[in-house]
Design an enzyme around this catalytic site. Structure first.
Site, mmCIF file in Angstrom:
data_model
loop_
_atom_site.group_PDB
_atom_site.id
_atom_site.type_symbol
_atom_site.label_atom_id
_atom_site.label_comp_id
_atom_site.label_asym_id
_atom_site.label_seq_id
_atom_site.Cartn_x
_atom_site.Cartn_y
_atom_site.Cartn_z
ATOM 1 N N ASN A 168 15.769 -81.183 16.941
ATOM 2 C CA ASN A 168 14.371 -81.400 17.359
ATOM 3 C C ASN A 168 14.327 -81.745 18.851
ATOM 4 O OD1 ASN A 168 13.076 -81.014 14.822
ATOM 5 N ND2 ASN A 168 13.782 -83.034 14.179
ATOM 6 N N HIS B 122 26.882 -83.486 8.506
ATOM 7 C CA HIS B 122 25.802 -83.593 7.510
ATOM 8 C C HIS B 122 26.374 -83.570 6.103
ATOM 9 C CE1 HIS B 122 22.350 -83.170 10.245
ATOM 10 N NE2 HIS B 122 23.209 -82.517 10.996
ATOM 11 N N GLY C 191 19.591 -81.399 10.558
ATOM 12 C CA GLY C 191 19.590 -81.628 9.113
ATOM 13 C C GLY C 191 18.921 -80.491 8.367
ATOM 14 N N CYS D 158 14.560 -83.935 10.865
ATOM 15 C CA CYS D 158 15.888 -83.835 11.493
ATOM 16 C C CYS D 158 16.193 -82.349 11.648
ATOM 17 C CB CYS D 158 16.939 -84.524 10.620
ATOM 18 S SG CYS D 158 18.615 -84.413 11.285
ATOM 19 N N CYS E 36 21.301 -82.571 18.684
ATOM 20 C CA CYS E 36 20.001 -82.993 18.162
ATOM 21 C C CYS E 36 19.064 -81.794 18.248
ATOM 22 C CB CYS E 36 19.441 -84.173 18.966
ATOM 23 S SG CYS E 36 17.787 -84.675 18.422
ATOM 24 N N GLU F 268 19.190 -90.431 8.891
ATOM 25 C CA GLU F 268 20.031 -90.013 10.003
ATOM 26 C C GLU F 268 21.077 -91.064 10.380
ATOM 27 O OE1 GLU F 268 18.666 -88.239 13.531
ATOM 28 O OE2 GLU F 268 16.872 -87.360 12.633
ATOM 29 N N ARG F 269 22.275 -90.597 10.676
ATOM 30 C CA ARG F 269 23.313 -91.467 11.271
ATOM 31 C C ARG F 269 22.727 -92.108 12.522
ATOM 32 N NH1 ARG F 269 28.686 -88.724 13.870
ATOM 33 N NH2 ARG F 269 27.033 -87.617 14.969
ATOM 34 N N GLN G 227 15.880 -91.051 19.080
ATOM 35 C CA GLN G 227 16.978 -90.734 19.993
ATOM 36 C C GLN G 227 16.497 -90.811 21.444
ATOM 37 O OE1 GLN G 227 16.692 -88.390 17.164
ATOM 38 N NE2 GLN G 227 18.405 -89.439 16.152
HETATM 39 N N1 LIG Z 1 21.294 -88.663 14.028
HETATM 40 C C1 LIG Z 1 22.003 -87.454 14.449
HETATM 41 C C2 LIG Z 1 21.578 -87.041 15.871
HETATM 42 C C3 LIG Z 1 20.125 -86.592 15.933
HETATM 43 C C4 LIG Z 1 19.857 -85.408 15.052
HETATM 44 C C5 LIG Z 1 18.398 -85.111 14.708
HETATM 45 N N2 LIG Z 1 17.408 -85.977 15.275
HETATM 46 C C6 LIG Z 1 18.063 -83.635 14.929
HETATM 47 O O1 LIG Z 1 16.891 -83.307 15.187
HETATM 48 O O2 LIG Z 1 18.995 -82.812 14.788
HETATM 49 C C7 LIG Z 1 23.513 -87.729 14.421
HETATM 50 O O3 LIG Z 1 23.902 -88.896 14.536
HETATM 51 O O4 LIG Z 1 24.275 -86.764 14.286
#
Ligand SMILES: N[C@H](CCC[C@H](N)C(=O)O)C(=O)O
Length: 291
Positions: free
Chosen positions: A77, A172, A233, A230, A75, A221-222, A46
């Protein structure tokens, strides 16, 4: 345009962090994709933008783009890295800050041991009934929320997976597996991410319950594919496990990139996430002009 960036990682989930507190960079999706590109750009899961506060009771705005260039709501992390970034660059002297994201205000706090704890807000459960693509498999209401059954057309034929659907600001779908190391993350991850049940797409979690205080987790991950960790997540997986009666209120989540600790006291309570946040290096890069 030449820009300065900071490369950071939280449990192996890696980020390009941009300081936009003095002036916006005005990047577009293609430029975010370039920065995230592991061959032609810096490389990251990201891109995190640190922007000035929108109001008096908020310290900063926090903007998140996935590797595919799409802006997303949250996000976890990244929130821990955000806290370390604003401290290391002396953008704040506070030990805790209030940060505005697309999905609301979160509160990262620097811990004495260098780990960061973030109040990620309360989870939101999907309760609206949606048309099913699997005849006869109605939602299984469990404690006022739904485990959903998705039909996945894999190359080996059709599979039905049961996923817990909930939001940490971002969506999620969490399933329980016997062993994360052999879970079909590469095959099922993209099919779940793009499943018609999720018009905004979804992050696909695969959780192995070790005992009531320990899980192992992989997340496809999306917008970024499988990451080493994540944060949202981990929050979603632990909340799902608690709601299913499998986990206690404080759980260690072992991800491929490191350990996160998630605490949730139940309905209406915020989810607290604790974990590492590391600055890897700083640099400059020439970004192609906006298309
Ligand atoms: N891929 C996630 C965003 C980043 C989440 C992840 N890197 C974290 O640490 O929460 C989404 O599209 O909702």
């Amino acid at each position: 345009m030449r820009i300065r960036f900071t490369k950071m990682q939280g449990a192996g989930n890696d980020f390009v962090v941009l300081d936009e507190t003095r002036a916006p960079l005005g990047l577009d999706a293609a430029q975010y994709r370039f920065l995230a590109d592991r061959h032609f750009g810096v490389g990251a899961d990201q891109i995190l933008s640190v922007r000035p506060s929108p109001s008096a009771d908020i310290d900063f705005q926090y903007v998140i783009h996935n590797a595919d260039g799409g802006e997303v709501e949250q996000c976890g992390n990244g929130a821990r890295c955000f806290m370390r970034f604003v401290r290391e660059r002396q953008l704040t002297a506070k030990d805790a800050v209030r940060v505005q994201t697309l999905s609301g205000v979160i509160e990262p706090r620097m811990g004495a041991d260098g780990r960061v704890t973030v109040d990620m807000g309360a989870p939101v459960f999907e309760t609206a009934r949606v048309p099913f693509d699997t005849a006869g498999l109605d939602p299984q209401p469990e404690g006022g929320w739904h485990t959903w059954h998705l039909a996945l057309d894999t190359h080996a034929g059709s599979a039905i997976v049961a996923v817990a659907v909930l939001s940490m600001g971002n969506p999620h779908a969490v399933q329980i597996v016997a062993d994360v190391d052999t879970a079909p993350v590469a095959v099922q991850g993209p099919l779940i991410e793009h499943h018609p049940r999720f018009p905004q797409r979804v992050n696909a979690g695969f959780m192995q319950v070790v005992d009531r205080a320990r899980v192992r987790l992989r997340v496809f991950e999306r917008g970024s594919g499988e990451t080493l960790a994540c944060g949202t997540g981990a929050c979603a997986a632990v909340v799902a496990g608690i709601r299913l009666g499998l986990l206690d209120a404080r759980v260690d989540v072992q991800t491929r990139g490191g350990l996160l600790t998630i605490e949730w006291a139940g309905d209406g309570s915020p989810v607290l996430m604790t974990g590492p946040a590391v600055t890897v290096f700083e640099g400059d890069i020439e970004v192609p002009d906006a298309s």
